[in-house]
Write a protein that holds these residues in place. Structure first.
Motif, PDB file in Angstrom:
ATOM      1  N   LEU A  52       0.834  -1.200   0.000  1.00 31.52           N
ATOM      2  CA  LEU A  52       0.000   0.000   0.000  1.00 31.52           C
ATOM      3  C   LEU A  52       0.872   1.255   0.000  1.00 31.52           C
ATOM      4  N   GLY A  53       1.910   1.267   0.822  1.00 34.84           N
ATOM      5  CA  GLY A  53       2.823   2.408   0.831  1.00 34.84           C
ATOM      6  C   GLY A  53       3.515   2.591  -0.501  1.00 34.84           C
ATOM      7  N   SER A  54       3.910   1.481  -1.124  1.00 35.42           N
ATOM      8  CA  SER A  54       4.591   1.554  -2.421  1.00 35.42           C
ATOM      9  C   SER A  54       3.644   1.998  -3.530  1.00 35.42           C
ATOM     10  N   SER A  55       2.349   1.675  -3.419  1.00 35.27           N
ATOM     11  CA  SER A  55       1.395   1.958  -4.493  1.00 35.27           C
ATOM     12  C   SER A  55       1.322   3.450  -4.816  1.00 35.27           C
ATOM     13  N   PHE A  56       1.564   4.279  -3.834  1.00 41.13           N
ATOM     14  CA  PHE A  56       1.572   5.719  -4.058  1.00 41.13           C
ATOM     15  C   PHE A  56       2.558   6.097  -5.161  1.00 41.13           C
ATOM     16  N   PHE A  57       3.614   5.309  -5.326  1.00 36.93           N
ATOM     17  CA  PHE A  57       4.676   5.648  -6.276  1.00 36.93           C
ATOM     18  C   PHE A  57       4.566   4.898  -7.601  1.00 36.93           C
ATOM     19  N   PHE A  58       3.486   4.113  -7.810  1.00 34.40           N
ATOM     20  CA  PHE A  58       3.395   3.324  -9.034  1.00 34.40           C
ATOM     21  C   PHE A  58       3.395   4.201 -10.287  1.00 34.40           C
ATOM     22  N   LEU A  59       2.654   5.312 -10.275  1.00 32.99           N
ATOM     23  CA  LEU A  59       2.607   6.220 -11.429  1.00 32.99           C
ATOM     24  C   LEU A  59       3.359   7.526 -11.172  1.00 32.99           C
ATOM     25  N   PHE A  60       4.012   7.596 -10.034  1.00 32.52           N
ATOM     26  CA  PHE A  60       4.720   8.797  -9.604  1.00 32.52           C
ATOM     27  C   PHE A  60       5.756   9.224 -10.639  1.00 32.52           C
ATOM     28  N   SER A  61       6.607   8.293 -11.037  1.00 31.51           N
ATOM     29  CA  SER A  61       7.697   8.609 -11.961  1.00 31.51           C
ATOM     30  C   SER A  61       7.196   8.847 -13.376  1.00 31.51           C
ATOM     31  N   VAL A  62       6.244   8.036 -13.825  1.00 25.88           N
ATOM     32  CA  VAL A  62       5.693   8.188 -15.174  1.00 25.88           C
ATOM     33  C   VAL A  62       5.066   9.567 -15.329  1.00 25.88           C
ATOM     34  N   ALA A  63       4.249   9.949 -14.340  1.00 22.00           N
ATOM     35  CA  ALA A  63       3.603  11.264 -14.389  1.00 22.00           C
ATOM     36  C   ALA A  63       4.627  12.386 -14.357  1.00 22.00           C
ATOM     37  N   ALA A  64       5.690  12.212 -13.560  1.00 25.54           N
ATOM     38  CA  ALA A  64       6.726  13.242 -13.468  1.00 25.54           C
ATOM     39  C   ALA A  64       7.377  13.489 -14.824  1.00 25.54           C
ATOM     40  N   ILE A  65       7.665  12.425 -15.560  1.00 24.76           N
ATOM     41  CA  ILE A  65       8.308  12.574 -16.871  1.00 24.76           C
ATOM     42  C   ILE A  65       7.362  13.238 -17.873  1.00 24.76           C
ATOM     43  N   ILE A  66       6.120  12.763 -17.922  1.00 18.07           N
ATOM     44  CA  ILE A  66       5.154  13.331 -18.876  1.00 18.07           C
ATOM     45  C   ILE A  66       4.942  14.817 -18.614  1.00 18.07           C
ATOM     46  N   VAL A  67       4.700  15.160 -17.361  1.00 17.11           N
ATOM     47  CA  VAL A  67       4.438  16.563 -17.019  1.00 17.11           C
ATOM     48  C   VAL A  67       5.700  17.400 -17.199  1.00 17.11           C
ATOM     49  N   GLY A  68       6.866  16.793 -17.006  1.00 18.14           N
ATOM     50  CA  GLY A  68       8.110  17.520 -17.209  1.00 18.14           C
ATOM     51  C   GLY A  68       8.240  18.058 -18.623  1.00 18.14           C
ATOM     52  N   PHE A  69       7.832  17.282 -19.619  1.00 15.17           N
ATOM     53  CA  PHE A  69       7.869  17.776 -20.990  1.00 15.17           C
ATOM     54  C   PHE A  69       6.746  18.778 -21.252  1.00 15.17           C
ATOM     55  N   ILE A  70       5.626  18.604 -20.564  1.00 16.70           N
ATOM     56  CA  ILE A  70       4.512  19.547 -20.734  1.00 16.70           C
ATOM     57  C   ILE A  70       4.900  20.943 -20.277  1.00 16.70           C
ATOM     58  N   VAL A  71       5.633  21.037 -19.131  1.00 11.55           N
ATOM     59  CA  VAL A  71       5.972  22.372 -18.610  1.00 11.55           C
ATOM     60  C   VAL A  71       7.038  23.073 -19.445  1.00 11.55           C
ATOM     61  N   ASN A  72       7.634  22.371 -20.405  1.00 10.73           N
ATOM     62  CA  ASN A  72       8.489  23.072 -21.359  1.00 10.73           C
ATOM     63  C   ASN A  72       7.668  23.941 -22.307  1.00 10.73           C
ATOM     64  N   ARG A  73       6.349  23.644 -22.408  1.00  8.43           N
ATOM     65  CA  ARG A  73       5.499  24.331 -23.380  1.00  8.43           C
ATOM     66  C   ARG A  73       4.324  25.072 -22.747  1.00  8.43           C
ATOM     67  N   ILE A  74       3.915  24.661 -21.545  1.00  7.23           N
ATOM     68  CA  ILE A  74       2.761  25.264 -20.880  1.00  7.23           C
ATOM     69  C   ILE A  74       3.233  25.942 -19.591  1.00  7.23           C
ATOM     70  N   ASP A  75       2.658  27.088 -19.278  1.00  2.98           N
ATOM     71  CA  ASP A  75       3.035  27.818 -18.068  1.00  2.98           C
ATOM     72  C   ASP A  75       2.880  26.937 -16.825  1.00  2.98           C
ATOM     73  N   THR A  76       3.863  27.034 -15.945  1.00  2.08           N
ATOM     74  CA  THR A  76       3.805  26.243 -14.706  1.00  2.08           C
ATOM     75  C   THR A  76       2.612  26.641 -13.844  1.00  2.08           C
ATOM     76  N   ARG A  77       2.119  27.866 -13.999  1.00  2.22           N
ATOM     77  CA  ARG A  77       0.980  28.303 -13.197  1.00  2.22           C
ATOM     78  C   ARG A  77      -0.206  27.360 -13.361  1.00  2.22           C
ATOM     79  N   TRP A  78      -0.520  26.987 -14.602  1.00  2.00           N
ATOM     80  CA  TRP A  78      -1.688  26.150 -14.850  1.00  2.00           C
ATOM     81  C   TRP A  78      -1.418  24.694 -14.518  1.00  2.00           C
ATOM     82  N   VAL A  79      -0.200  24.253 -14.716  1.00  2.00           N
ATOM     83  CA  VAL A  79       0.150  22.872 -14.371  1.00  2.00           C
ATOM     84  C   VAL A  79       0.056  22.651 -12.861  1.00  2.00           C
TER      85      VAL A  79
END
Length: 424
Positions: A52-79
């Motif tokens: 259960l503790g580990s489950s919090f991190f199952f999509l943690f890294s995937v989401a971080a990478i996807i959003v990382g490329f998004i903030v290169n193009r979209i203002d961090t305010r909205w993200v």
């Protein structure tokens, strides 16, 4: 781009992002804080609770990478606004009666929303402060995690003791929505971004070279060890105080604050010392790299002594100090990466860094749960798990000392491009 002056409003945004990280870590700590009643109500074995503790991190890294490329193009305010809204909404299903499956799904969704948080917040901060002034605001940003625990634990523990652990989740959802409203009203994008002309002429370095540079690898390795300790603290520290040392839920709640108080001091001191060292002419190798990595080694050696002391106050003190020293690395790595990463690629690279080191969050809680379940006695399992943590911290600190050379990294990367001056 160089800028000596700090734009007006920079510290207001820093405070709002401090609150952002405060809510972020309050969300993280609640499962560990409520570990005993959750395990009792849902009849979970240590290995199941570790999962259960580990489950919090199952999509943690995937989401971080996807959003990382998004903030290169979209203002961090909205993200940032969207991320905080996800956190808040993910809490409310836990207010009612839930199964382990529902709880795990909500934690996975929450983790997906929180995975990019620290990296996007750091990227947003960098748009408000020039390089030589970034360490202190990043230290303050990091303090949101500590204060998220220090301030939230007493309140959440009161709900757990006097009402139910379910309502603690609901309270966090309400607080998250309050931050969303505040950011919608006051949040702004920083002005320290390259102009169109500068951006067009700015050299782009292939991501493969950025991500295999020794300083990037050193940051990932060093912070992986620190995050292993942090993940154990989030999931297992309160359980250890209650089930390993025999304290009550109410007393354990107060004790659970101690690592974060000490960690807050470490982070603020690191930020201040680093900035003073830079002002006095130290290279960023010393003022950031060595200053961040060396405490990991010291902390790991302290944790390694736990099996040799009697259960009680001294054991708690060693655990608090040993794990708390990890905080230094969080202050220095994002600024080090920003030293050699082109601004147009910075959001993605910092997010990928976050995605990689937080993989420790998947492993650490489950490994500890498995070790406890297989041990002859719970205390033996806890001590073995903390010894594993000690080894990982020392190894990661040594790798950091070996690899962190941010002051020469950009020149080395640019030198590799002499044959192809326009970067891919």
């Amino acid at each position: 781009m160089t800028a000596a002056a700090t734009p007006k409003g920079a510290w207001k945004i820093t405070f709002l992002l401090f609150l952002f990280m405060l809510v972020n870590f309050a969300d993280k700590i609640v499962v560990g804080l409520a570990s005993d009643p959750i395990m009792k109500e849902l009849q979970l074995e240590p290995q199941q609770f570790g999962l259960l503790g580990s489950s919090f991190f199952f999509l943690f890294s995937v989401a971080a990478i996807i959003v990382g490329f998004i903030v290169n193009r979209i203002d961090t305010r909205w993200v940032l606004l969207a991320l905080a809204a996800v956190w808040a909404l993910a809490q409310f299903p836990m207010v009612g009666t839930v199964s382990i499956t529902t709880l795990m799904i909500c934690r996975i969704i929450l983790g997906a929303g929180e995975g990019p948080a620290a990296s996007v917040a750091a990227h947003a901060i960098f748009k408000w402060f020039p390089d030589e002034k970034r360490t202190l605001p990043i230290a303050i940003l990091s303090q949101g995690s500590a204060f998220g625990v220090i301030l939230a634990v007493p309140a959440l523990n009161w709900w757990i003791v006097n009402h139910s652990w379910h309502y603690a989740f609901g309270a966090l959802g309400v607080v998250g929505l309050m931050w969303v409203v505040a950011w919608l009203v006051m949040g702004k994008e920083g002005p320290l971004v390259p102009s169109a002309a500068v951006a067009a002429n700015e050299p782009r370095i292939p991501y493969f070279q950025l991500l295999t540079s020794r300083t990037f690898v050193g940051c990932v390795a060093a912070t992986f060890g620190a995050y292993w300790a942090l993940s154990l603290g989030l999931t297992w520290f309160t359980a250890f105080i209650i089930r390993g040392l025999g304290f009550s839920q109410q007393t354990a709640g107060y004790i659970s604050i101690l690592p974060w108080v000490f960690g807050a001091v470490v982070v603020l001191l690191t930020g201040w010392i680093s900035q003073v060292m830079l002002a006095r002419g130290f290279t960023t190798r010393g003022a950031r790299g060595v200053l961040g990595a060396a405490p990991l080694i010291v902390g790991g050696l302290i944790l390694a002594t736990l099996p040799y002391v009697a259960p009680g106050g001294l054991m708690i003190a060693l655990l608090v100090v040993g794990s708390g020293l990890c905080g230094s690395i969080y202050v220095v790595c994002a600024p080090m990466i920003a030293e050699f990463t082109p601004v147009s690629q910075r959001g993605a690279v910092i997010s990928i860094y976050g995605a990689l080191y937080t993989l420790a969050g998947i492993l650490a809680p489950y490994v500890m749960g498995s070790v406890i379940q297989q041990a002859a006695a719970p205390m033996d399992g806890y001590l073995t798990g903390f010894t594993i943590n000690a080894v990982i911290m020392v190894a990661s600190g040594l790798l950091g000392l070996l690899l962190l050379w941010p002051n020469t990294e950009r020149a080395r990367l640019l030198a590799q491009q002499t044959v192809q001056p326009k970067f891919a």
